[in-house]
Design a protein around this motif. Structure first.
Motif, PDB file in Angstrom:
ATOM      1  N   ILE A 189       0.862  -1.222   0.016  1.00  0.00           N
ATOM      2  CA  ILE A 189      -0.064   0.154   0.026  1.00  0.00           C
ATOM      3  C   ILE A 189       0.981   1.389  -0.194  1.00  0.00           C
ATOM      4  CG2 ILE A 189      -1.939   1.191   1.246  1.00  0.00           C
ATOM      5  CD1 ILE A 189      -2.670  -1.401   2.330  1.00  0.00           C
ATOM      6  N   ALA A 190       1.091   1.901  -0.985  1.00  0.00           N
ATOM      7  CA  ALA A 190       2.206   2.882  -1.343  1.00  0.00           C
ATOM      8  C   ALA A 190       1.554   4.335  -1.072  1.00  0.00           C
ATOM      9  CB  ALA A 190       2.592   2.912  -2.805  1.00  0.00           C
ATOM     10  N   ASN A 191       0.065   4.290  -0.748  1.00  0.00           N
ATOM     11  CA  ASN A 191      -0.397   5.556  -0.556  1.00  0.00           C
ATOM     12  C   ASN A 191      -1.003   5.470   1.261  1.00  0.00           C
ATOM     13  OD1 ASN A 191      -2.535   3.610  -1.045  1.00  0.00           O
ATOM     14  ND2 ASN A 191      -3.861   5.412  -1.640  1.00  0.00           N
ATOM     15  N   PRO A 192      -0.330   5.084   2.233  1.00  0.00           N
ATOM     16  CA  PRO A 192      -0.614   5.218   3.495  1.00  0.00           C
ATOM     17  C   PRO A 192      -1.355   6.518   3.998  1.00  0.00           C
ATOM     18  CG  PRO A 192       1.621   5.228   3.489  1.00  0.00           C
ATOM     19  CD  PRO A 192       1.143   5.000   2.062  1.00  0.00           C
ATOM     20  N   TYR A 193      -2.209   6.514   4.944  1.00  0.00           N
ATOM     21  CA  TYR A 193      -2.495   7.790   5.622  1.00  0.00           C
ATOM     22  C   TYR A 193      -1.516   8.011   6.350  1.00  0.00           C
ATOM     23  CZ  TYR A 193      -5.545  11.128   7.712  1.00  0.00           C
ATOM     24  OH  TYR A 193      -6.146  12.610   8.324  1.00  0.00           O
ATOM     25  N   LEU A 194      -0.934   9.585   6.216  1.00  0.00           N
ATOM     26  CA  LEU A 194       0.306  10.067   7.025  1.00  0.00           C
ATOM     27  C   LEU A 194      -0.221  11.039   7.971  1.00  0.00           C
ATOM     28  CD1 LEU A 194       2.725  10.402   4.066  1.00  0.00           C
ATOM     29  CD2 LEU A 194       2.276   8.542   5.201  1.00  0.00           C
ATOM     30  N   ILE A 195       0.448  10.893   9.035  1.00  0.00           N
ATOM     31  CA  ILE A 195       0.256  12.044  10.122  1.00  0.00           C
ATOM     32  C   ILE A 195       1.606  12.551  10.477  1.00  0.00           C
ATOM     33  CG2 ILE A 195      -0.210  12.513  12.706  1.00  0.00           C
ATOM     34  CD1 ILE A 195      -2.582  10.535  12.363  1.00  0.00           C
ATOM     35  N   ASP A 250      -3.775  -6.147  13.027  1.00  0.00           N
ATOM     36  CA  ASP A 250      -2.911  -5.044  12.596  1.00  0.00           C
ATOM     37  C   ASP A 250      -3.640  -4.521  11.295  1.00  0.00           C
ATOM     38  OD1 ASP A 250      -1.184  -5.487  14.464  1.00  0.00           O
ATOM     39  OD2 ASP A 250       0.245  -6.505  13.420  1.00  0.00           O
ATOM     40  N   ILE A 251      -4.170  -3.269  11.414  1.00  0.00           N
ATOM     41  CA  ILE A 251      -4.888  -2.643  10.295  1.00  0.00           C
ATOM     42  C   ILE A 251      -4.077  -1.298   9.793  1.00  0.00           C
ATOM     43  CG2 ILE A 251      -6.952  -1.609   9.719  1.00  0.00           C
ATOM     44  CD1 ILE A 251      -8.306  -3.568  11.718  1.00  0.00           C
ATOM     45  N   LEU A 252      -4.191  -1.229   8.269  1.00  0.00           N
ATOM     46  CA  LEU A 252      -3.478   0.119   7.706  1.00  0.00           C
ATOM     47  C   LEU A 252      -4.650   0.695   7.214  1.00  0.00           C
ATOM     48  CD1 LEU A 252      -0.665   1.469   7.050  1.00  0.00           C
ATOM     49  CD2 LEU A 252      -0.951   0.377   4.881  1.00  0.00           C
ATOM     50  N   ILE A 253      -4.541   2.190   7.529  1.00  0.00           N
ATOM     51  CA  ILE A 253      -5.328   3.139   6.711  1.00  0.00           C
ATOM     52  C   ILE A 253      -4.681   3.856   5.438  1.00  0.00           C
ATOM     53  CG2 ILE A 253      -7.027   5.015   7.203  1.00  0.00           C
ATOM     54  CD1 ILE A 253      -7.070   4.446  10.072  1.00  0.00           C
ATOM     55  N   ASP A 254      -5.194   3.735   4.499  1.00  0.00           N
ATOM     56  CA  ASP A 254      -4.869   4.505   3.394  1.00  0.00           C
ATOM     57  C   ASP A 254      -5.026   5.766   3.209  1.00  0.00           C
ATOM     58  OD1 ASP A 254      -7.149   4.438   1.966  1.00  0.00           O
ATOM     59  OD2 ASP A 254      -6.800   2.687   0.640  1.00  0.00           O
ATOM     60  N   SER A 255      -4.581   6.480   2.104  1.00  0.00           N
ATOM     61  CA  SER A 255      -5.157   7.911   2.259  1.00  0.00           C
ATOM     62  C   SER A 255      -6.306   8.044   1.786  1.00  0.00           C
ATOM     63  CB  SER A 255      -4.250   8.586   0.943  1.00  0.00           C
ATOM     64  OG  SER A 255      -4.265   7.929  -0.450  1.00  0.00           O
ATOM     65  N   ASP A 256      -7.276   7.276   1.153  1.00  0.00           N
ATOM     66  CA  ASP A 256      -8.576   7.177   0.994  1.00  0.00           C
ATOM     67  C   ASP A 256      -9.382   7.094   2.224  1.00  0.00           C
ATOM     68  OD1 ASP A 256      -8.252   8.081  -1.677  1.00  0.00           O
ATOM     69  OD2 ASP A 256      -7.903   6.273  -2.345  1.00  0.00           O
ATOM     70  N   LEU A 257      -8.756   6.752   3.313  1.00  0.00           N
ATOM     71  CA  LEU A 257      -9.420   6.270   4.658  1.00  0.00           C
ATOM     72  C   LEU A 257     -10.104   5.153   4.333  1.00  0.00           C
ATOM     73  CD1 LEU A 257     -10.727   9.598   6.114  1.00  0.00           C
ATOM     74  CD2 LEU A 257      -8.959   8.425   6.622  1.00  0.00           C
ATOM     75  N   ARG A 258      -9.560   4.215   3.875  1.00  0.00           N
ATOM     76  CA  ARG A 258     -10.031   2.721   3.726  1.00  0.00           C
ATOM     77  C   ARG A 258      -9.104   1.990   4.522  1.00  0.00           C
ATOM     78  NH1 ARG A 258     -11.112  -1.085  -1.979  1.00  0.00           N
ATOM     79  NH2 ARG A 258     -11.365  -2.938  -0.584  1.00  0.00           N
ATOM     80  N   PRO A 259      -9.637   1.103   5.240  1.00  0.00           N
ATOM     81  CA  PRO A 259      -8.753   0.076   6.183  1.00  0.00           C
ATOM     82  C   PRO A 259      -8.492  -1.099   5.414  1.00  0.00           C
ATOM     83  CG  PRO A 259     -11.216  -0.120   6.979  1.00  0.00           C
ATOM     84  CD  PRO A 259     -11.209   1.181   5.779  1.00  0.00           C
TER      85      PRO A 259
END
Length: 450
Positions: A197-203, A324-333
């Motif tokens: 997932i190359a577009n993770p949600y970033l903080i 373990d869950i990753l959220i992408d930049s579209d806010l999809r888990p």
């Protein structure tokens, strides 16, 4: 005779006139602190007169094959837990569930089964992977050992050559193979290769993933409890896809991040789930966050439904899973993996507080002392998410007082966790009845942390 002798010992082993729960435990630190705070009695490995056995998965065969479990005994794993916790098995089971939904005409539900990125098992699906790789030549792929954890053996690649070299190397030149290990000679270790997932949600420019907890008390029927608290684990470095060889950028596991130069061992580069939910609400609004939480709930349910029919259900078993869950930049888990033995190690006082409360509430739900009615929708920090069907949240003012009421539409993940007050109410409603104790929660986490 053995059961009668055990019951006789149990009745004579009392505290203030009440039977004392006897436990076996393969873990130290937090888990042992929880047991001891309850006044329970530890028994040795040879003593079969126990009520709760919190064991490592490696000990399951001994427990099931050489021990007859009494009605009152509870053990902390289902026998074939690996159907969910091994990455390749999880992948296959999710595929099977999706095909079943498609055949039954539930296209919308079938789409809701797509909770993992495109994945292939290696080496068995190597040719299928090569075909997909050639269709997306610029994609990044992540290679993961099917049965390992803590980031061991993981690497990222954009070159098919790297995977080919791994395949040859792993089969022919591993130390175990050269040493004459017959199992190693059968072929390379099973890996899962997954589209990264190359577009993770970033903080703050940094990648993070979520560690969340679900307790399954039964697979037939499926009964799932979701813990309100969890945490986000952050990478110590700013995210970029130009340095795929640097695992400290791309893997958030504490086992990886603790080797970074700016790692803080006290804070552990973590946010609480409550803090994250507040941040997302401030940035995106209630409706967007409600949808995200509902989609995270779907990840839990679809993963567990995928193994429901093949999991060996046993009334003696319960299992605490770390998702373990990753959220992408579209806010999809996206589901990364499921751990049947989530780490109980702590990185600081706040981490200790969370895990102590989590484990203490797990034992409240398991209820070996017989203090619950079985009709509860909430026990401590756990909310009942699924009980042979979806459970609609029954929101109280206190449960959602910190969030303006929007939570009740999507669940309580990241909500205020007033667990001690809630436990007092639940246990007092039973009037202190049960095998082991009076109607009060176990020793507070604040007391233990002092």
């Amino acid at each position: 005779m053995q059961a009668e002798a055990a019951e006789k010992r149990r009745s004579s082993d009392t505290c203030a006139g009440r039977p004392v729960v006897r436990f076996r435990c393969s873990f130290g630190h937090v888990m042992m602190d929880v047991f001891r705070s309850r006044g329970w009695k530890e028994v040795g490995p040879e003593d079969q007169d126990w009520d709760v056995n919190w064991c490592d998965v490696s000990q399951l065969k001994e427990q099931y094959d050489h021990t007859f479990l009494q009605d009152h005994q509870r053990i902390s794993h289902f026998r074939n837990h690996y159907e969910l916790s091994r990455k390749n098995m999880l992948m296959k089971n999710l595929r099977r569930l999706k095909r079943h939904m498609e055949k039954s005409g539930s296209r919308e539900e079938a789409e809701r089964c797509v909770i993992c990125p495109t994945s292939f098992e290696l080496p068995s699906e190597y040719h299928m992977f090569v075909e997909e790789f050639r269709h997306s030549p610029r994609a990044i792929w992540i290679m993961k050992p099917a049965g390992k954890s803590q980031g061991r053996g993981i690497f990222l690649t954009q070159r098919l050559k790297d995977v080919t070299e791994w395949k040859i190397k792993d089969k022919q030149f591993t130390p175990s193979f050269l040493a004459g290990d017959k199992d190693a000679a059968l072929g390379p270790e099973t890996y899962v290769v997954q589209r990264y997932i190359a577009n993770p949600y970033l903080i703050g420019g940094r990648k993070f993933d979520l560690r969340l907890y679900a307790l399954v008390s039964s697979f037939t029927p499926l009964k799932v409890w979701l813990y309100r608290e969890g945490f986000a684990r952050f990478s110590s470095s700013e995210f970029t896809t130009s340095q795929i060889e640097d695992n400290c950028i791309h893997l958030t596991n504490v086992a990886i991040q603790k080797h970074a130069l700016d790692y803080d061992p006290e804070r552990g580069s973590k946010w609480s789930m409550r803090r994250l939910r507040r941040f997302l609400r401030a940035r995106h609004g209630d409706a967007v966050v409600d949808t995200l939480i509902a989609n995270i709930n779907n990840v839990f349910i679809k993963a567990l439904q995928s193994v429901q029919k093949i999991m060996i259900n046993d009334k003696h078993c319960f299992e605490l899973y770390g998702f373990d869950i990753l959220i992408d930049s579209d806010l999809r888990p996206w589901l990364i993996e499921v751990n049947s033995s989530p780490s109980l190690a702590t990185t600081g006082q706040e981490d200790y507080r969370l895990k102590f409360a989590l484990l203490d509430d797990t034992l409240h739900v398991v209820d070996v002392e017989g203090r619950l009615t079985g009709r509860e929708l909430r026990v401590g920090g756990y909310d009942l998410l699924w009980n042979d069907g979806p459970v609609l949240p029954a929101c109280s003012a206190r449960s959602c007082h910190s969030s303006g009421g929007g939570e009740q539409r999507s669940g309580f993940l990241g909500c205020h966790n007033d667990r001690e007050q809630q436990l007092m109410e639940v246990l007092q409603s039973r009037g202190g009845k049960g095998r082991g104790r009076t109607a009060r929660p176990s020793t507070s986490v604040q007391h233990i942390c002092q």
